[in-house]
Each structure stands twice: as structure tokens, then as C-alpha cells.
Design a protein around this motif. Sequence first.
Motif, PDB file in Angstrom:
ATOM      1  N   ASN A 112      53.589  33.517  45.719  1.00  0.00           N
ATOM      2  CA  ASN A 112      54.494  34.027  46.741  1.00  0.00           C
ATOM      3  C   ASN A 112      53.728  34.676  47.878  1.00  0.00           C
ATOM      4  N   SER A 113      54.339  34.688  49.048  1.00  0.00           N
ATOM      5  CA  SER A 113      53.786  35.379  50.215  1.00  0.00           C
ATOM      6  C   SER A 113      54.913  36.042  50.981  1.00  0.00           C
ATOM      7  N   TYR A 114      54.542  37.038  51.797  1.00  0.00           N
ATOM      8  CA  TYR A 114      55.514  37.810  52.569  1.00  0.00           C
ATOM      9  C   TYR A 114      54.909  38.105  53.930  1.00  0.00           C
ATOM     10  N   ASP A 115      55.721  38.585  54.857  1.00  0.00           N
ATOM     11  CA  ASP A 115      55.192  38.934  56.179  1.00  0.00           C
ATOM     12  C   ASP A 115      54.052  39.928  56.062  1.00  0.00           C
ATOM     13  N   ARG A 116      54.212  40.888  55.152  1.00  0.00           N
ATOM     14  CA  ARG A 116      53.150  41.864  54.871  1.00  0.00           C
ATOM     15  C   ARG A 116      52.909  41.837  53.368  1.00  0.00           C
ATOM     16  N   THR A 117      51.752  41.313  52.992  1.00  0.00           N
ATOM     17  CA  THR A 117      51.472  40.988  51.596  1.00  0.00           C
ATOM     18  C   THR A 117      50.297  41.798  51.064  1.00  0.00           C
ATOM     19  N   SER A 118      50.447  42.287  49.837  1.00  0.00           N
ATOM     20  CA  SER A 118      49.343  42.903  49.107  1.00  0.00           C
ATOM     21  C   SER A 118      48.867  41.942  48.028  1.00  0.00           C
ATOM     22  N   ILE A 119      47.558  41.698  48.001  1.00  0.00           N
ATOM     23  CA  ILE A 119      46.931  40.911  46.941  1.00  0.00           C
ATOM     24  C   ILE A 119      45.915  41.820  46.261  1.00  0.00           C
ATOM     25  N   SER A 120      46.075  42.059  44.977  1.00  0.00           N
ATOM     26  CA  SER A 120      45.127  42.917  44.270  1.00  0.00           C
ATOM     27  C   SER A 120      44.708  42.264  42.961  1.00  0.00           C
ATOM     28  N   PHE A 121      43.530  42.642  42.491  1.00  0.00           N
ATOM     29  CA  PHE A 121      43.043  42.166  41.201  1.00  0.00           C
ATOM     30  C   PHE A 121      41.980  43.134  40.704  1.00  0.00           C
ATOM     31  N   ASN A 122      41.764  43.116  39.402  1.00  0.00           N
ATOM     32  CA  ASN A 122      40.723  43.925  38.801  1.00  0.00           C
ATOM     33  C   ASN A 122      39.571  43.022  38.370  1.00  0.00           C
ATOM     34  N   VAL A 123      38.362  43.509  38.557  1.00  0.00           N
ATOM     35  CA  VAL A 123      37.182  42.715  38.213  1.00  0.00           C
ATOM     36  C   VAL A 123      36.182  43.589  37.464  1.00  0.00           C
ATOM     37  N   PHE A 124      35.600  43.025  36.422  1.00  0.00           N
ATOM     38  CA  PHE A 124      34.591  43.720  35.610  1.00  0.00           C
ATOM     39  C   PHE A 124      33.308  42.910  35.653  1.00  0.00           C
ATOM     40  N   VAL A 125      32.268  43.501  36.238  1.00  0.00           N
ATOM     41  CA  VAL A 125      30.936  42.897  36.284  1.00  0.00           C
ATOM     42  C   VAL A 125      30.077  43.655  35.269  1.00  0.00           C
ATOM     43  N   PRO A 126      29.628  43.002  34.198  1.00  0.00           N
ATOM     44  CA  PRO A 126      28.939  43.737  33.127  1.00  0.00           C
ATOM     45  C   PRO A 126      27.672  44.456  33.561  1.00  0.00           C
ATOM     46  N   SER A 127      26.901  43.851  34.463  1.00  0.00           N
ATOM     47  CA  SER A 127      25.654  44.479  34.902  1.00  0.00           C
ATOM     48  C   SER A 127      25.230  43.871  36.235  1.00  0.00           C
ATOM     49  N   LEU A 128      24.357  44.580  36.940  1.00  0.00           N
ATOM     50  CA  LEU A 128      23.795  44.065  38.180  1.00  0.00           C
ATOM     51  C   LEU A 128      22.670  43.068  37.880  1.00  0.00           C
ATOM     52  N   ASN A 129      22.119  42.507  38.962  1.00  0.00           N
ATOM     53  CA  ASN A 129      21.002  41.561  38.862  1.00  0.00           C
ATOM     54  C   ASN A 129      21.375  40.279  38.124  1.00  0.00           C
ATOM     55  N   GLY A 130      22.655  39.889  38.270  1.00  0.00           N
ATOM     56  CA  GLY A 130      23.113  38.656  37.643  1.00  0.00           C
ATOM     57  C   GLY A 130      23.779  37.729  38.639  1.00  0.00           C
ATOM     58  N   SER A 131      25.072  37.481  38.434  1.00  0.00           N
ATOM     59  CA  SER A 131      25.816  36.529  39.260  1.00  0.00           C
ATOM     60  C   SER A 131      26.415  37.194  40.500  1.00  0.00           C
ATOM     61  N   ASP A 132      26.678  36.385  41.527  1.00  0.00           N
ATOM     62  CA  ASP A 132      27.601  36.773  42.588  1.00  0.00           C
ATOM     63  C   ASP A 132      29.010  36.603  42.041  1.00  0.00           C
ATOM     64  N   ASN A 133      29.887  37.531  42.355  1.00  0.00           N
ATOM     65  CA  ASN A 133      31.249  37.545  41.821  1.00  0.00           C
ATOM     66  C   ASN A 133      32.210  37.435  42.987  1.00  0.00           C
ATOM     67  N   ILE A 134      32.957  36.350  43.049  1.00  0.00           N
ATOM     68  CA  ILE A 134      33.567  35.926  44.312  1.00  0.00           C
ATOM     69  C   ILE A 134      35.076  35.758  44.210  1.00  0.00           C
ATOM     70  N   PHE A 135      35.758  36.265  45.237  1.00  0.00           N
ATOM     71  CA  PHE A 135      37.181  36.035  45.483  1.00  0.00           C
ATOM     72  C   PHE A 135      37.311  35.221  46.756  1.00  0.00           C
ATOM     73  N   ASP A 136      38.047  34.105  46.696  1.00  0.00           N
ATOM     74  CA  ASP A 136      38.325  33.297  47.886  1.00  0.00           C
ATOM     75  C   ASP A 136      39.824  33.173  48.078  1.00  0.00           C
ATOM     76  N   LEU A 137      40.257  33.274  49.326  1.00  0.00           N
ATOM     77  CA  LEU A 137      41.659  33.110  49.685  1.00  0.00           C
ATOM     78  C   LEU A 137      41.786  31.983  50.699  1.00  0.00           C
ATOM     79  N   TYR A 138      42.742  31.070  50.441  1.00  0.00           N
ATOM     80  CA  TYR A 138      43.056  29.982  51.364  1.00  0.00           C
ATOM     81  C   TYR A 138      44.515  30.107  51.774  1.00  0.00           C
TER      82      TYR A 138
END
Length: 301
Positions: free
Chosen positions: A92-118
Motif C-alpha cells: 500500500n501507499s498513501y500521499d504521505r507514507t511511512s516505511i519502517s523496518f528493523n534490521v540486526f547486523v551481527p557484527s561490523l567488518n562483514g556485509s553491506d546491508n541494503i534497503f532499496d525502494l522502487y
Amino acid sequence: MKKLLFSLFATAGIVFSVNAQTTKISFESSEGYVLGELVGQNNDVSSFYDTDIDVMDTAEISDEKASDGTYSVKIIDYSDGGFGGIFLTSLNSYDRTSISFNVFVPSLNGSDNIFDLYDEDGNFAVEINLDPDGNFQFAGANDTDYTPIGTYLANKWNKIELKIDYTASTMKILLNGVVIHTTSYDSGGVGIGEIDLANTSGGTDTYYDNIVIQDLDALATSEVSNSKNKVRVFPNPVSDVLNLDSTDKVELMQLFDASGKLIKTFRNPEKSANVSNLKKGIYVLKVKTDKGTSSTKIIKK
């Protein structure tokens, strides 16, 4: 590292609807999810790896970490530098939209952790990258590289939120409830087509949970009741003085406009507030007592 542009619009069906005020995906059994392989559990949520979709052993429902409930989705690391994750459609989308999510990265010096919106036309709109060094980075539709806008902590859940005003083409980015970046929204679209949550398989898994899409206008004007905090506000609509009837001690009152902006704070108030200088319109009064907090829609006439 430059932003990774990846859209699944050519291969994934998109449905655009605006029927509900809140969409929540937290990968719980109550939503039909079970532990194990993600592929095949939901028609609108599946996995990708590089340019292939519905790729097995890329993402799984896991009970190793959870920010809301018992499960989350785990993006599996293979330490091969590939780009894998999940994509979500029919949002769903609205004129004024909030998109939120929680992310847990176990440690640094590993992967890039990416959110993409289209957007609804399949155009790239926003990318957020929590990089291996602890940097919070942003790229918009017209950017050719990331802009650093903050830092994040590993080995804990972080909440990321985008507040997008499609009518004004503006956007705010929040980390753990704090605005860290305000910018233009440049894709030209007016809705959500697809969300990707991924990592670059650089040495660490990534966990995502509690994906929530909300109508900000509905949030700003909704009435919230708290059974332990009974507060009556009158008169409503109001012209000059707003009165409160509560058996509890009122500690704080805050007034917000319809966009969610804080307009005025009343500390240690009496059970009334002078609002005569406010412009006509809809506001939200948040009242904190010694028993809890409630919010009420106020109409200033």
C-alpha cells in the motif's frame, strides 16, 4: 561503494492498492510463515540472488533473532560477494507514507546491508546502506554515489524509517526514532512498487523484521485510547481554551499538527490549555499522566 541498482519489476507482478491504513510484515506464524526456507511461503514476498528470483537458500524464516514476536527473516551470507535478499510487492501507499523496518547486523567488518525502494513504475527511488564500517549511507534517484548521513551500532536491532511526502516530493529518514536526514524525493513516482532488503554476502548474515507501512495522515489524526489513562478533552472543536478532565495527574501535554510536527509543549500544566493563537485545522493532543499516555484528535475552529 556505489549504490546497487536492482529491480525485479520485469519478473515480479506488482499490485498497487490503497485500501488499508497499515501494512505489517513480521514473518510470524500468525501471518502464515513457518521456520525454514522463505521461497513459496508468500506470493508477495520472495528471494533473489543477483539477477535471479525465487532462489532457494538465500533467505529463511529464523527464530535466532526477533524484534517483534518470535521470528524474523535471515539473509544468508555465503561470503562470495553476491547480492542477495528478499523483495516485497503488493504494498500500500498513501500521499504521505511511512516505511519502517528493523534490521540486526551481527557484527561490523562483514556485509553491506541494503534497503532499496522502487516506485510504482519500477524506477529506483531510494537506497540505504548500513556498511561494514558502521556508516549509515543514503542514495536517491539522481545520486551516483552514497551520502553518509550517520552511523549505526552492530549486534543490536536498529529501526529505520522513511517518511515520504509524495505530494511535496520530500523525505525524512529516521534512525531509532531520530531524524538524521531530510531531503527531496526525486524518483517522480507517487507510490511504492517494490522493497528489497538484502546484503552483499561479505561475511555476515543480516536479519530483518517488523516491516510496517502506514498512512501518516491517518496516524496524525487518529484517536488513541488507553484504558489505564482516561482523559476527556472538551470542547472539541475548540476556539480558545481546551479543558481536560482526568482523575490522574497530568504531567505533560504536547500539541502536534496534522503532519506530525510538534507545535507546542505544556509542562506541568493545569487541566486546560490556551490554543487561541492556533490556526484553524486538525491537531493531535498528546497527554502524559502518571498512569500513561493518550492522544486525541483536536479540531481548532
